[in-house]
Design a protein around this motif. Structure first.
Motif, PDB file in Angstrom:
ATOM      1  N   SER A 104       9.287  -4.226   4.090  1.00  0.00           N
ATOM      2  CA  SER A 104       9.891  -2.894   4.104  1.00  0.00           C
ATOM      3  C   SER A 104       8.824  -1.824   4.305  1.00  0.00           C
ATOM      4  CB  SER A 104      10.666  -2.629   2.808  1.00  0.00           C
ATOM      5  OG  SER A 104       9.888  -2.950   1.678  1.00  0.00           O
ATOM      6  N   PHE A 105       9.268  -0.731   4.887  1.00  0.00           N
ATOM      7  CA  PHE A 105       8.468   0.490   5.032  1.00  0.00           C
ATOM      8  C   PHE A 105       9.379   1.625   4.617  1.00  0.00           C
ATOM      9  CE2 PHE A 105       7.254   4.219   7.670  1.00  0.00           C
ATOM     10  CZ  PHE A 105       5.980   4.420   7.147  1.00  0.00           C
ATOM     11  N   TRP A 106       8.941   2.395   3.608  1.00  0.00           N
ATOM     12  CA  TRP A 106       9.825   3.423   3.092  1.00  0.00           C
ATOM     13  C   TRP A 106       9.023   4.568   2.487  1.00  0.00           C
ATOM     14  CZ3 TRP A 106       8.385  -0.707   0.085  1.00  0.00           C
ATOM     15  CH2 TRP A 106       8.138  -0.502  -1.270  1.00  0.00           C
ATOM     16  N   THR A 107       9.753   5.623   2.064  1.00  0.00           N
ATOM     17  CA  THR A 107       9.132   6.726   1.332  1.00  0.00           C
ATOM     18  C   THR A 107       9.907   6.927   0.039  1.00  0.00           C
ATOM     19  OG1 THR A 107      10.455   8.511   2.320  1.00  0.00           O
ATOM     20  CG2 THR A 107       8.435   7.868   3.474  1.00  0.00           C
ATOM     21  N   ASN A 108       9.202   7.317  -0.993  1.00  0.00           N
ATOM     22  CA  ASN A 108       9.868   7.723  -2.231  1.00  0.00           C
ATOM     23  C   ASN A 108       8.972   8.608  -3.070  1.00  0.00           C
ATOM     24  OD1 ASN A 108       9.381   4.421  -3.505  1.00  0.00           O
ATOM     25  ND2 ASN A 108       8.279   6.182  -4.245  1.00  0.00           N
ATOM     26  N   GLY A 109       9.581   9.278  -4.041  1.00  0.00           N
ATOM     27  CA  GLY A 109       8.841  10.124  -4.960  1.00  0.00           C
ATOM     28  C   GLY A 109       8.306   9.323  -6.125  1.00  0.00           C
TER      29      GLY A 109
ATOM     30  N   ILE B  69       0.832  -1.210   0.000  1.00  0.00           N
ATOM     31  CA  ILE B  69       0.000   0.000   0.000  1.00  0.00           C
ATOM     32  C   ILE B  69       0.862   1.253   0.000  1.00  0.00           C
ATOM     33  CG2 ILE B  69      -1.966  -1.120   1.119  1.00  0.00           C
ATOM     34  CD1 ILE B  69      -1.117   0.198   3.749  1.00  0.00           C
ATOM     35  N   THR B  70       0.329   2.316  -0.605  1.00  0.00           N
ATOM     36  CA  THR B  70       1.036   3.586  -0.742  1.00  0.00           C
ATOM     37  C   THR B  70       0.114   4.730  -0.338  1.00  0.00           C
ATOM     38  OG1 THR B  70       2.261   2.704  -2.637  1.00  0.00           O
ATOM     39  CG2 THR B  70       2.275   5.104  -2.336  1.00  0.00           C
ATOM     40  N   THR B  71       0.610   5.672   0.454  1.00  0.00           N
ATOM     41  CA  THR B  71      -0.213   6.829   0.809  1.00  0.00           C
ATOM     42  C   THR B  71      -0.471   7.678  -0.432  1.00  0.00           C
ATOM     43  OG1 THR B  71       1.749   8.108   1.426  1.00  0.00           O
ATOM     44  CG2 THR B  71       0.552   6.995   3.200  1.00  0.00           C
ATOM     45  N   ASN B  72      -1.676   8.225  -0.518  1.00  0.00           N
ATOM     46  CA  ASN B  72      -2.004   9.120  -1.620  1.00  0.00           C
ATOM     47  C   ASN B  72      -1.322  10.482  -1.479  1.00  0.00           C
ATOM     48  OD1 ASN B  72      -3.709   7.129  -2.617  1.00  0.00           O
ATOM     49  ND2 ASN B  72      -5.478   7.915  -1.494  1.00  0.00           N
ATOM     50  N   SER B  73      -0.899  10.799  -0.274  1.00  0.00           N
ATOM     51  CA  SER B  73      -0.260  12.088  -0.011  1.00  0.00           C
ATOM     52  C   SER B  73       1.196  12.077  -0.453  1.00  0.00           C
ATOM     53  CB  SER B  73      -0.333  12.400   1.483  1.00  0.00           C
ATOM     54  OG  SER B  73       0.322  11.386   2.228  1.00  0.00           O
ATOM     55  N   GLN B  74       1.712  13.268  -0.713  1.00  0.00           N
ATOM     56  CA  GLN B  74       3.110  13.443  -1.086  1.00  0.00           C
ATOM     57  C   GLN B  74       3.665  14.674  -0.377  1.00  0.00           C
ATOM     58  OE1 GLN B  74       2.749  13.812  -5.347  1.00  0.00           O
ATOM     59  NE2 GLN B  74       2.993  11.613  -5.693  1.00  0.00           N
TER      60      GLN B  74
ATOM     61  N   HIS C 128       7.353  12.791  -1.588  1.00  0.00           N
ATOM     62  CA  HIS C 128       7.443  11.436  -1.054  1.00  0.00           C
ATOM     63  C   HIS C 128       6.113  10.932  -0.495  1.00  0.00           C
ATOM     64  CE1 HIS C 128      11.914  10.251  -0.631  1.00  0.00           C
ATOM     65  NE2 HIS C 128      11.709  10.972  -1.722  1.00  0.00           N
ATOM     66  N   SER C 129       5.787   9.702  -0.863  1.00  0.00           N
ATOM     67  CA  SER C 129       4.688   8.949  -0.261  1.00  0.00           C
ATOM     68  C   SER C 129       5.276   7.846   0.599  1.00  0.00           C
ATOM     69  CB  SER C 129       3.797   8.323  -1.353  1.00  0.00           C
ATOM     70  OG  SER C 129       3.201   9.305  -2.159  1.00  0.00           O
ATOM     71  N   ALA C 130       4.498   7.356   1.562  1.00  0.00           N
ATOM     72  CA  ALA C 130       4.925   6.242   2.411  1.00  0.00           C
ATOM     73  C   ALA C 130       4.384   4.932   1.854  1.00  0.00           C
ATOM     74  CB  ALA C 130       4.451   6.446   3.845  1.00  0.00           C
ATOM     75  N   ILE C 131       5.147   3.865   2.005  1.00  0.00           N
ATOM     76  CA  ILE C 131       4.798   2.576   1.406  1.00  0.00           C
ATOM     77  C   ILE C 131       5.075   1.439   2.396  1.00  0.00           C
ATOM     78  CG2 ILE C 131       5.222   0.985  -0.520  1.00  0.00           C
ATOM     79  CD1 ILE C 131       6.314   3.428  -2.074  1.00  0.00           C
ATOM     80  N   PHE C 132       4.126   0.508   2.510  1.00  0.00           N
ATOM     81  CA  PHE C 132       4.329  -0.769   3.187  1.00  0.00           C
ATOM     82  C   PHE C 132       4.378  -1.864   2.125  1.00  0.00           C
ATOM     83  CE2 PHE C 132       2.441   1.281   6.969  1.00  0.00           C
ATOM     84  CZ  PHE C 132       3.275   0.799   7.972  1.00  0.00           C
ATOM     85  N   ASP C 133       5.240  -2.841   2.341  1.00  0.00           N
ATOM     86  CA  ASP C 133       5.340  -3.938   1.382  1.00  0.00           C
ATOM     87  C   ASP C 133       5.816  -5.199   2.086  1.00  0.00           C
ATOM     88  OD1 ASP C 133       5.518  -5.426  -0.992  1.00  0.00           O
ATOM     89  OD2 ASP C 133       7.549  -4.725  -1.405  1.00  0.00           O
TER      90      ASP C 133
END
Length: 434
Positions: free
Chosen positions: A222-227, A195-200, A368-373
């Motif tokens: 992993s839990f991370w942020t990217n553009g 899942i990825t946050t809709n916010s940036q 950047h959005s936040a992501i769980f994977d």
């Protein structure tokens, strides 16, 4: 029960008359009636305000607001969250309570705040702009359904399928659970959730309060942020590791030109150990970037879970990028109170940091959005299947499982993945507001 069905304008008139007439208001019957009328009026006033917001698009900070971005994505923002309900251990579940994972077995819900100082608000320029916790945790996230960019043995489910399969849900403690399929002898890939946050945000503090993360041979959580155009917009890996590792690795991946000044932890002012070199450019390091391994042996995997979880904070601002980790019982009180202030001594030295002197944030990080994977095998977990020597991986997964390849094990032994789930109390995002 008097006045329940009176018109609102008449009920409000009687209320005002009563408040101005103490002798009448002292009547116990009339008093109860007026108090009931007041409650009804208050409720209807809120309903009227809500209807006006819907009709005229007014924005109140106590309600979620969605702002369109230039690329058509949206920001889901809960800017009215109460400070005392924010941060590690302050979610709906209480310390020591328990829920169930997708396999129906008990899952730990020990709060990361257990044993910590009493949470207290402090003055801070960092203000909460987005909060994901409780029953609406999954609001403001998109479920990724494409092919795994890291070539894992995984198929990602959309929200409906993940919910139907009990791979994404809120447990009885009010925590978000993201699990994987545990069917044995699969012909195809194993199902999971990303899942990825809709916010940036181009700057901010992302704070993760988690109780459990996926673990076991073959897993790569992993839990991370990217553009949106990583690595051109930068990638910050906050929580990452594979197989049975117990020490988290934080890494950044960027365009060419971003470096760290030294591989010496003392010089860098960090508690972790540089393991990926000093060049952070993905294209020039075969996507290795510059990583830092935590010195804490309860910062990842089964060790993290058995210790009751912990809190991660990733800060991106003009000074650079920094990542802190606090195990259960050691979370600073300002973080628990939802008023994080990184300048406080209680935060301690960061696990990892990449200074702006060698990696200008405005150049290398944006939107950047936040992501769980949770993926399996792929470019990391699969590549080190037969390796050993990393903390927690004193014996290789090939030896531990008896399978010569990661892919064969993941497809065959679904029962090995009952611990391959995230249990998250909250994800909170703060912005600097001077």
């Amino acid at each position: 029960m008097i006045f329940r069905s009176l018109p609102m304008h008449l009920a409000l008139f009687l209320l005002e008359f009563a408040l101005l007439t103490p002798s009448v208001y002292s009547s116990s019957i009339f008093s109860r009636a007026v108090q009931q009328t007041h409650r009804i009026a208050a409720r209807h006033t809120k309903e009227i305000a809500r209807d006006l917001r819907l009709a005229f698009g007014a924005v109140l900070v106590s309600e979620p607001i969605q702002q369109p971005l230039d690329n058509g994505r949206t920001i889901y923002c809960k800017s009215g969250a109460v400070a005392g309900s924010s941060g590690g251990g302050q979610g709906n579940g209480s310390a020591g309570s328990s829920g169930t994972n997708s396999q129906g077995t008990s899952t730990s819900t020990k709060s990361a705040a257990a044993g910590s100082p009493t949470a207290s608000a402090v003055s801070t320029p960092w203000k909460l702009v987005e909060a994901h916790n409780g029953s609406d945790f999954f609001e403001g996230w998109s479920f990724f359904t494409g092919s795994d960019p890291t070539h894992g043995v995984v198929d990602y489910l959309d929200e409906n399928d993940a919910t139907s399969a009990s791979l994404a849900y809120i447990n009885s403690a009010g925590n978000a659970v993201m699990a994987v399929d545990t069917t044995n002898n699969l012909a195809d890939n194993r199902k999971s959730v990303r899942i990825t946050t809709n916010s940036q945000y181009s700057q901010g503090i992302w704070i993760l309060d988690a109780l459990h993360m996926p673990t076991g041979c073959g897993t790569w959580p992993s839990f991370w942020t990217n553009g949106p155009n990583s690595p051109a917009d930068g990638e910050i890996d906050i929580v990452e590791g594979v197989n049975d590792y117990t020490n988290n690795q934080a890494t950044i991946h960027t365009n060419p030109g971003c470096t760290i000044s030294s591989s010496n932890s003392t010089v860098l002012g960090i508690t972790g150990t540089v393991v990926g070199g000093t060049n952070c450019a993905a294209a020039e390091t075969n996507n290795q970037g510059c990583g830092v391994r935590s010195s804490s042996d309860v910062s990842f995997g089964a060790a993290f879970n058995n210790n009751g979880g912990g809190v991660y904070a990733s800060k991106l601002d003009d000074t650079g990028v920094s990542i802190h980790f606090w195990p259960t019982g050691q979370v600073p009180s300002d973080v628990l109170a939802g008023t994080p202030n990184p300048s406080l001594a209680t935060w301690g030295a960061p696990l990892a940091q990449w200074s702006s002197s060698g990696c200008n944030p405005s150049t290398f990080f944006s939107d950047h959005s936040a992501i769980f994977d949770t993926t399996f095998c792929g470019d990391w977990a699969g590549e080190v299947w037969s390796d050993s020597g990393i903390p927690g991986q004193e014996q290789s997964c090939a030896q531990r499982t008896g399978y010569s390849t990661c892919e064969a094990f993941v497809k065959a032994d679904g029962s090995a993945f009952t611990q391959a789930y995230w249990e998250v109390k909250s994800v909170k995002i703060y912005q600097y507001q001077s």
